[in-house]
Design a protein around this motif. Sequence first.
Motif, PDB file in Angstrom:
ATOM      1  N   ASN A  23     -52.688  74.693  59.884  1.00  0.00           N
ATOM      2  CA  ASN A  23     -53.134  75.803  59.039  1.00  0.00           C
ATOM      3  C   ASN A  23     -51.949  76.362  58.266  1.00  0.00           C
ATOM      4  O   ASN A  23     -50.833  76.414  58.798  1.00  0.00           O
ATOM      5  N   PHE A  24     -52.168  76.788  57.027  1.00  0.00           N
ATOM      6  CA  PHE A  24     -51.191  77.569  56.277  1.00  0.00           C
ATOM      7  C   PHE A  24     -51.724  78.980  56.128  1.00  0.00           C
ATOM      8  O   PHE A  24     -52.832  79.180  55.620  1.00  0.00           O
ATOM      9  N   GLY A  25     -50.946  79.973  56.536  1.00  0.00           N
ATOM     10  CA  GLY A  25     -51.345  81.354  56.331  1.00  0.00           C
ATOM     11  C   GLY A  25     -51.231  81.743  54.867  1.00  0.00           C
ATOM     12  O   GLY A  25     -50.760  80.962  54.026  1.00  0.00           O
ATOM     13  N   THR A  26     -51.646  82.941  54.548  1.00  0.00           N
ATOM     14  CA  THR A  26     -51.616  83.419  53.167  1.00  0.00           C
ATOM     15  C   THR A  26     -50.182  83.457  52.650  1.00  0.00           C
ATOM     16  O   THR A  26     -49.294  84.025  53.278  1.00  0.00           O
ATOM     17  N   VAL A  44     -59.798  76.133  51.676  1.00  0.00           N
ATOM     18  CA  VAL A  44     -58.688  76.695  50.917  1.00  0.00           C
ATOM     19  C   VAL A  44     -59.169  77.957  50.202  1.00  0.00           C
ATOM     20  O   VAL A  44     -60.276  77.975  49.650  1.00  0.00           O
ATOM     21  N   ALA A  45     -58.356  78.998  50.226  1.00  0.00           N
ATOM     22  CA  ALA A  45     -58.665  80.218  49.480  1.00  0.00           C
ATOM     23  C   ALA A  45     -57.579  80.415  48.431  1.00  0.00           C
ATOM     24  O   ALA A  45     -56.391  80.378  48.742  1.00  0.00           O
ATOM     25  N   ARG A  52     -64.010  74.559  49.716  1.00  0.00           N
ATOM     26  CA  ARG A  52     -64.032  73.588  50.808  1.00  0.00           C
ATOM     27  C   ARG A  52     -63.663  72.207  50.272  1.00  0.00           C
ATOM     28  O   ARG A  52     -64.231  71.740  49.289  1.00  0.00           O
ATOM     29  N   LEU A  53     -62.714  71.572  50.940  1.00  0.00           N
ATOM     30  CA  LEU A  53     -62.280  70.231  50.564  1.00  0.00           C
ATOM     31  C   LEU A  53     -62.571  69.261  51.706  1.00  0.00           C
ATOM     32  O   LEU A  53     -62.272  69.560  52.868  1.00  0.00           O
ATOM     33  N   LYS A  54     -63.127  68.119  51.372  1.00  0.00           N
ATOM     34  CA  LYS A  54     -63.393  67.094  52.373  1.00  0.00           C
ATOM     35  C   LYS A  54     -62.549  65.869  52.089  1.00  0.00           C
ATOM     36  O   LYS A  54     -61.843  65.796  51.064  1.00  0.00           O
ATOM     37  N   SER A  55     -62.614  64.908  52.974  1.00  0.00           N
ATOM     38  CA  SER A  55     -61.808  63.699  52.872  1.00  0.00           C
ATOM     39  C   SER A  55     -61.918  63.061  51.487  1.00  0.00           C
ATOM     40  O   SER A  55     -63.013  62.894  50.949  1.00  0.00           O
ATOM     41  N   GLY A  56     -60.765  62.759  50.882  1.00  0.00           N
ATOM     42  CA  GLY A  56     -60.731  62.145  49.564  1.00  0.00           C
ATOM     43  C   GLY A  56     -60.603  63.124  48.422  1.00  0.00           C
ATOM     44  O   GLY A  56     -60.311  62.734  47.295  1.00  0.00           O
ATOM     45  N   GLU A  57     -60.820  64.412  48.700  1.00  0.00           N
ATOM     46  CA  GLU A  57     -60.720  65.428  47.649  1.00  0.00           C
ATOM     47  C   GLU A  57     -59.337  66.070  47.665  1.00  0.00           C
ATOM     48  O   GLU A  57     -58.621  66.034  48.665  1.00  0.00           O
ATOM     49  N   CYS A  58     -58.994  66.690  46.549  1.00  0.00           N
ATOM     50  CA  CYS A  58     -57.693  67.323  46.450  1.00  0.00           C
ATOM     51  C   CYS A  58     -57.777  68.561  45.567  1.00  0.00           C
ATOM     52  O   CYS A  58     -58.774  68.807  44.883  1.00  0.00           O
ATOM     53  N   LYS A  71     -57.845  74.842  58.679  1.00  0.00           N
ATOM     54  CA  LYS A  71     -58.510  73.624  59.135  1.00  0.00           C
ATOM     55  C   LYS A  71     -59.923  73.933  59.622  1.00  0.00           C
ATOM     56  O   LYS A  71     -60.224  75.046  60.066  1.00  0.00           O
ATOM     57  N   ASP A  72     -60.785  72.950  59.515  1.00  0.00           N
ATOM     58  CA  ASP A  72     -62.141  73.025  60.042  1.00  0.00           C
ATOM     59  C   ASP A  72     -62.341  71.794  60.913  1.00  0.00           C
ATOM     60  O   ASP A  72     -62.778  70.748  60.446  1.00  0.00           O
ATOM     61  N   GLY A  73     -61.965  71.905  62.196  1.00  0.00           N
ATOM     62  CA  GLY A  73     -61.940  70.743  63.057  1.00  0.00           C
ATOM     63  C   GLY A  73     -60.659  69.963  62.849  1.00  0.00           C
ATOM     64  O   GLY A  73     -59.674  70.467  62.294  1.00  0.00           O
ATOM     65  N   SER A  74     -60.628  68.711  63.271  1.00  0.00           N
ATOM     66  CA  SER A  74     -59.429  67.893  63.105  1.00  0.00           C
ATOM     67  C   SER A  74     -59.283  67.479  61.642  1.00  0.00           C
ATOM     68  O   SER A  74     -60.279  67.258  60.949  1.00  0.00           O
TER      69      SER A  74
END
Length: 273
Positions: A23-26, A44-45, A52-58, A71-74
Amino acid sequence: MVHQVFNSIGSHIYNGVVYENFNFGTNFHNSFEFNYIIKGEVEVAVNSENIRLKSGECILIPPNMIHDLRKDGSNKFFTAVFSADFVQAFFKKGITVPFFKFTLEEKTRDYLSEYMIYTGTPELYTLKSCLYAICAQAEKLSDSSKSPTISTNFVLAVNAYISDNLTETFTRKDIAAALNYEEHYFSTLFNNNFKIGFNKYISLFRFENACELLLHTDRNIADIAFECGFTSIRSFNRVFREFSGKTPKQYRMSTPRITEPDYLNRKVIIPEN
């Protein structure tokens, strides 16, 4: 909220790391930040807008945007932070959105994987080609119809005013009036968006500007202090001790103007040609 000074001061700053379950804090910094999700999902805020970003997105986040990553899970993701001088042509176009969310085209993804994501710090020209590839994909594949939010417009306007008036003495009331806000409402927006005290935020801008002049010029320290908007050498020294733990003179003498690539932590400051 954390101001990442190490990602804000200096020329040609770059660091790229693959993280797992992190996780990255603010935080905010004066550099671009690119996050590519390799596995799992993250939230990401950016300026209080959740993405919300999922696998393959940036996502590509411009300088001085307040953001965090949860993070949302692993998960597993690559983060690259790089200063605007690597991509001047892109930066000079002007950034009017808080972020660019997109999915890399296959050829670009393979190129970045081979030369940047899994290889540490690339050679200078390879690194620039990778970063420009990211910017090109962001510009090409992001939703160009997306309008800046009220929050983003506010952050951009405040940062622009501070940058344009850094050498002057101004107050919260002055900025509120210049941006056509009632002072109390401006204070509420500022606190909600920046999550840092007004005076401390102004001091950070002045501190960063002074660091640039200390490292890249031989000008007199007193002249630098007043040019950056400090009203006295005493306040200049106080702010420097607060943010760097050193006096301006100590900072200039102890901070190398040019450093060699440090492959251990994948951070490099490359001198300008």
